[in-house]
Design an enzyme around this catalytic site. Structure first.
Site, short mmCIF file in Angstrom:
data_model
loop_
_atom_site.label_atom_id
_atom_site.label_comp_id
_atom_site.label_asym_id
_atom_site.label_seq_id
_atom_site.Cartn_x
_atom_site.Cartn_y
_atom_site.Cartn_z
N SER A 73 -3.14 -2.85 -8.68
CA SER A 73 -3.00 -2.21 -7.36
C SER A 73 -4.27 -1.58 -6.82
O SER A 73 -4.31 -1.22 -5.64
CB SER A 73 -1.91 -1.15 -7.41
OG SER A 73 -0.66 -1.77 -7.40
N LYS A 76 -5.42 -3.08 -3.70
CA LYS A 76 -4.77 -2.87 -2.41
C LYS A 76 -5.69 -2.17 -1.41
O LYS A 76 -5.65 -2.44 -0.22
CB LYS A 76 -3.47 -2.06 -2.60
CG LYS A 76 -2.38 -2.87 -3.31
CD LYS A 76 -1.22 -2.01 -3.75
CE LYS A 76 -0.12 -2.89 -4.38
NZ LYS A 76 0.85 -2.13 -5.16
N TYR A 198 -1.24 -12.31 -3.09
CA TYR A 198 -1.06 -10.98 -3.67
C TYR A 198 -1.15 -11.02 -5.20
O TYR A 198 -1.83 -10.20 -5.82
CB TYR A 198 0.29 -10.40 -3.21
CG TYR A 198 0.63 -9.10 -3.89
CD1 TYR A 198 -0.04 -7.93 -3.57
CD2 TYR A 198 1.61 -9.06 -4.89
CE1 TYR A 198 0.25 -6.73 -4.22
CE2 TYR A 198 1.91 -7.86 -5.54
CZ TYR A 198 1.23 -6.71 -5.20
OH TYR A 198 1.51 -5.53 -5.85
N TYR A 250 0.45 6.48 -5.29
CA TYR A 250 1.92 6.28 -5.19
C TYR A 250 2.63 7.60 -4.96
O TYR A 250 2.17 8.43 -4.18
CB TYR A 250 2.48 5.61 -6.45
CG TYR A 250 1.68 4.48 -6.99
CD1 TYR A 250 1.44 3.34 -6.22
CD2 TYR A 250 1.15 4.51 -8.27
CE1 TYR A 250 0.71 2.28 -6.73
CE2 TYR A 250 0.42 3.44 -8.78
CZ TYR A 250 0.21 2.35 -7.99
OH TYR A 250 -0.50 1.31 -8.50
N VAL A 268 -1.55 -0.37 -12.17
CA VAL A 268 -0.67 -0.25 -13.32
C VAL A 268 -1.31 -0.78 -14.62
O VAL A 268 -0.82 -0.52 -15.71
CB VAL A 268 0.69 -0.93 -12.98
CG1 VAL A 268 0.58 -2.44 -13.12
CG2 VAL A 268 1.82 -0.36 -13.77
N1 GLN Z 1 0.77 -6.60 -9.52
C1 GLN Z 1 1.49 -5.38 -9.72
C2 GLN Z 1 2.85 -5.44 -9.07
O1 GLN Z 1 2.96 -5.87 -7.98
C3 GLN Z 1 0.68 -4.24 -9.18
C4 GLN Z 1 1.40 -2.93 -9.31
C5 GLN Z 1 0.50 -1.78 -9.61
O2 GLN Z 1 -0.62 -1.89 -10.06
N2 GLN Z 1 1.09 -0.62 -9.45
O3 GLN Z 1 3.83 -5.06 -9.60
#
Ligand code: GLN
Length: 328
Positions: A73, A76, A198, A250, A268
């Protein structure tokens, strides 16, 4: 002070602060390596690296800062910045909001009035952003993304194919989100096209040093301070940092703004990038994450570094900007 003496002080201040944070947190085994993407569960849980890159082009690093991991993430923030430039802020805001959701990163929730995802830092918003990039760049979207992310990191990045395939096979929740985006008219490409981009963007392999440079590129108005290559446009960087500040961690974003007080983005897989505008990119990598999906050692290390250097945006003594400026 002579320039050479000043350089010695620089090494000492950043290197010793990194060393302190690393030593204080290296035996913390709280949290767990994410396993909902099966391939992620295979990483060595004790890897731990901390890095600071300065807008003057220096890198300070301690621990496992050259071990590759998937960006997840953290991507993003950079994908959002790219979408703002490529599609323009008006189109982007017609599809994705900029309000913190207060909900987990993978929540299946949309703004009840606009039906848009709350913000680009949670999965729903990031999948909509991937959709926008695919809509504007077509089949070359991933290549363009790789070029820009690589320019920000200052070296060519690659894809971790195994993690990409693992998430593509198991990402049913993200698939559900993409179909709801279609239903809400927040996607103008197929769910598969948005998801494929994605999943790929999340599987780009970076090191903590790369993330520190990517953060320093944001801090340096979109230009990598080491290579001098421009990766992002400056106006989009400002908007991105604002959303990182309010939504980057988050449903821990409020707490983070309170305690650490810098724009940041976590993933994550255990990476966190933080930005001190016009000064530093800071990165951590430690794969054990807490219940909210943020790296445990990473959060604790950022708290220490922010305290050491007065980095909090609203630090009343404002030692952050002036003290750090004297060091870079
Ligand atoms: N690729 C992971 C997902 O979509 C990314 C989530 C994350 O890093 N929080 O679940």
């Amino acid at each position: 002070m002579a320039l050479e003496d000043r350089k010695d002080t620089i090494e000492h201040e950043f290197d010793s602060a990194l060393e302190r944070a690393w030593t204080a947190n290296r035996s913390n085994t709280t949290g767990a390596v994410a396993s909902y993407i099966p391939e992620l569960s295979k990483v060595p849980p004790d890897d731990f690296g901390l890095a600071i890159a300065t807008v003057s082009g220096r890198l300070h690093a301690v621990g496992d800062t050259e071990i590759p991991f998937t960006i997840q993430s953290v991507s993003k923030a950079f994908a959002f910045c790219l979408a703002l430039e490529i599609a323009g802020p008006a189109l982007v805001s017609s599809r994705v909001g900029v309000e913190p959701s207060g909900d987990p990163f993978n929540a299946i929730l949309f703004d009840p009035v606009s039906n848009r995802p709350f913000n680009p830092m949670v999965n729903a918003g990031a999948i909509a952003i991937a959709g926008i990039l695919h809509e504007h760049l077509g089949a070359s979207a991933f290549e363009v993304m790789m070029e820009r992310f690589s320019a920000a990191a200052g070296r060519p990045l690659g894809l971790n194919e195994a993690v990409y395939l693992s998430e593509a096979e198991t990402g049913h929740r993200n698939r559900a989100i993409a179909h709801l985006l279609l239903a809400n008219e927040a996607l103008a490409v197929t769910a598969d096209d948005a998801l494929d981009l994605y999943f790929r963007q999340c599987s780009i392999a970076v090191t903590a040093s790369d993330l520190a440079w990517m953060g320093a590129t944001f801090a340096n108005m979109g230009t990598n301070p080491n290579t001098r290559e421009t990766a992002f446009d400056v106006g989009s960087v400002r908007s991105t940092l604002a959303v990182m500040f309010t939504c980057g961690m988050y449903d821990y974003a409020g707490h983070w703004a309170y305690d650490v007080g810098i724009p940041a983005k976590s993933g994550v897989s255990g990476g966190i990038v933080g930005v001190i505008n016009r000064q530093l990119g800071i990165a951590s990598y430690a794969p054990r994450v807490d219940a909210k999906g943020n790296s445990v050692r990473g959060v604790a290390s950022f708290e220490m570094l922010a305290e050491d250097f007065g980095l909090h945006a609203f630090d009343c003594t404002n030692i952050g900007s002036s003290f750090v400026s004297s060091l870079i």
